[in-house]
Design an enzyme around this catalytic site. Structure first.
Site, short mmCIF file in Angstrom:
data_model
loop_
_atom_site.label_atom_id
_atom_site.label_comp_id
_atom_site.label_asym_id
_atom_site.label_seq_id
_atom_site.Cartn_x
_atom_site.Cartn_y
_atom_site.Cartn_z
CG ASP A 68 -0.34 -0.21 2.63
OD1 ASP A 68 0.79 0.04 2.59
OD2 ASP A 68 -0.97 0.19 3.55
CB SER A 69 4.73 1.76 -0.22
OG SER A 69 4.97 0.72 -0.81
CG ASP A 107 0.29 -4.15 2.08
OD1 ASP A 107 -0.01 -4.79 2.93
OD2 ASP A 107 0.97 -3.04 2.13
CE LYS A 137 2.95 -5.73 3.98
NZ LYS A 137 2.41 -4.74 4.74
CD GLU A 139 0.36 -1.18 7.70
OE1 GLU A 139 0.06 -0.81 8.56
OE2 GLU A 139 0.68 -1.00 6.58
CD GLU A 206 7.66 -0.09 7.80
OE1 GLU A 206 6.77 -0.98 7.20
OE2 GLU A 206 7.88 1.07 7.43
O1 KIV Z 1 3.51 -1.06 1.84
C1 KIV Z 1 4.72 -1.87 1.76
O2 KIV Z 1 5.35 -1.22 0.82
C2 KIV Z 1 4.94 -2.03 2.78
C3 KIV Z 1 6.71 -2.65 3.04
C4 KIV Z 1 7.39 -1.39 3.43
C5 KIV Z 1 6.88 -3.96 3.75
O3 KIV Z 1 4.23 -2.51 3.59
#
Ligand code: KIV
Length: 307
Positions: A68-69, A107, A137, A139, A206
């Protein structure tokens, strides 16, 4: 555009699409567990579209995360919070089309899994059905532990993420490293153990002190992927745009730049702009020609019309 092999979901080894990279076996959950057992580092990188996925494929990474970055690196939002499930599905589908070999993880964005197990399973299923992801994934610990268990029970592999969890940065006091007090470090380790017990196949750590990773590792059997969590983790992940120097926003301390791609892109586009303004582009070799006979006939046709 040249013809390129299509990505198929078959779990067999096949060439990386359009890269000329040699065939290698598809990375599975057992591959990752095997690497951990052998002490071989796992390489993970983010990718959010077809070309970045092709680059990850050609570079031979083990896992690709459609993180989600992307909210910040490719969509221009000020944080990861606003990105929607539809946007993530679009990005993950594009990444899927560029990959054959690495395990692809989608994510779950903020708001797509917290409210209930049903919502979490439905969102995870979208990543698998619509975007072709192999895993998802999520969080945090807390309620995410139950959500992780529900998704795993629905047959979808889940990766956890503890320490600095950007979706909850506000409640963590901002984008700052976590686990620097013994109490907070204990919480991070307990969350990781609980996520493993819930069935996660791997966990991202992280922005936590290396000492915390060192103390957590003997308590966990699944591969731990670090980002700013020290060298002891079983693998490392970096954001594609950070490691290649494409994103010009603030970079965290753990980012190592392996390229200056943004500068190269600005240089290229500026050179093109100069060429257009100075009439150096297009040159004769960039154009198409008509035979003199056809040009003559066209002139005759045009003068017939206007006359
Ligand atoms: O969203 C993302 O890129 C992440 C990574 C930094 C692990 O969660």
């Amino acid at each position: 555009m040249s013809a390129q092999p299509r990505v198929s979901p078959a779990p067999s080894a096949k060439p990386a699409p359009g890269t000329g990279a040699p065939t290698r076996p598809k990375v599975t959950l057992s591959t990752l567990a095997g690497k951990k057992a052998l002490g071989e580092p796992v390489v993970m990188v983010t990718a959010y579209d077809y070309p970045s996925a092709q680059v990850a494929e050609a570079a031979g990474v083990d896992m690709v995360l459609v993180g989600d970055s992307a909210a910040m690196t490719v969509l221009g939002y000020p944080s990861t919070v606003p990105v929607s499930m539809d946007e993530m599905i679009m990005l993950a589908s594009a990444a899927r089309r560029g990959l054959s070999t690495p395990l692809l993880v989608g994510d779950l964005p903020f708001g797509s899994y917290e409210a209930s197990n049903e919502l979490a399973v439905a969102s995870a299923q979208r990543f698998v059905k619509e975007a072709g992801c192999d895993a998802v994934k999520l969080e945090r610990g807390g309620s995410s532990i139950e959500r992780a268990r529900a998704i795993v029970e629905a047959g979808i592999p889940v990766m956890g993420h503890v320490g600095l969890t950007p979706q909850s940065a506000t409640s963590l006091g901002g984008y700052r490293s976590q686990g620097r007090t013994a109490e907070r470090a204990l919480e991070v380790i307990e969350d990781a153990v609980a996520l493993e017990e819930a069935g996660c196949f791997s966990i991202v750590f992280e922005a936590i002190p290396s000492e915390v990773t060192d103390l957590a590792m003997p308590r966990l059997e699944i591969p731990i992927i670090g980002i700013g969590a020290g060298p002891a983790a079983d693998g490392q992940v970096l954001v594609f745009h950070d490691l290649l120097g494409i994103y010009d926003g603030h970079a965290a301390r753990f980012v190592k730049r392996y390229g200056r791609v943004r500068e190269a892109m600005i240089e290229g586009v500026s050179a093109y702009a100069d060429d257009v303004r100075e009439r150096r582009y297009p040159a004769p070799e960039h154009g198409y020609e008509m035979s003199p006979d056809e040009a003559e006939r066209l002139e005759a046709l045009l003068s017939g019309r206007s006359g």
